[in-house]
Motif scaffolding. Sequence first.
Motif: not given
Length: 141
Positions: A85-88, A90-91, A94, A129-130, A133
């Motif tokens: 996923s993109l989470y790793e 974008t986290d 952030n 989306k990014v 996020l």
Amino acid sequence: MFNKLASLLNNLDNRTNSAATVSKDRLVQLAAVALLIELSRADQQVDAIETDAILSLAKTQFNLGEKDAQILVSEATQKNAQAISLYEFTDLVNQSFDKKEKSQLIKNMWHVAYADGQIDRYEDHLIRKVADLIYVSHSEF
């Protein structure tokens, strides 16, 4: 004797903290470039022009030489391929980027998306989306 031991432990601790900082910096670079690579794949075809744009941005954004930028892009490509996923990515962005750096990342994404002269709807969707996020407002991107 205690002073020497304290000094030795302090130096060891400083080196450990420095290595952790370098490692985190590298992870953040990998995350940012992996997002650019994900963008280049969004329209189901990776153009050499987009790849060149990513390499150029890696050099300028992170003050890297040609070889170091190529290594970063190669490593980020591997990380991107392994990601679920993109989470790793974008986290990490952030946690590490300030507002200005996040906005610059979105600008870089637009730059890569338009490198081939057109912005595909999938590229547009991914950038939006990014941006969402990493908390870049619609008016900023």
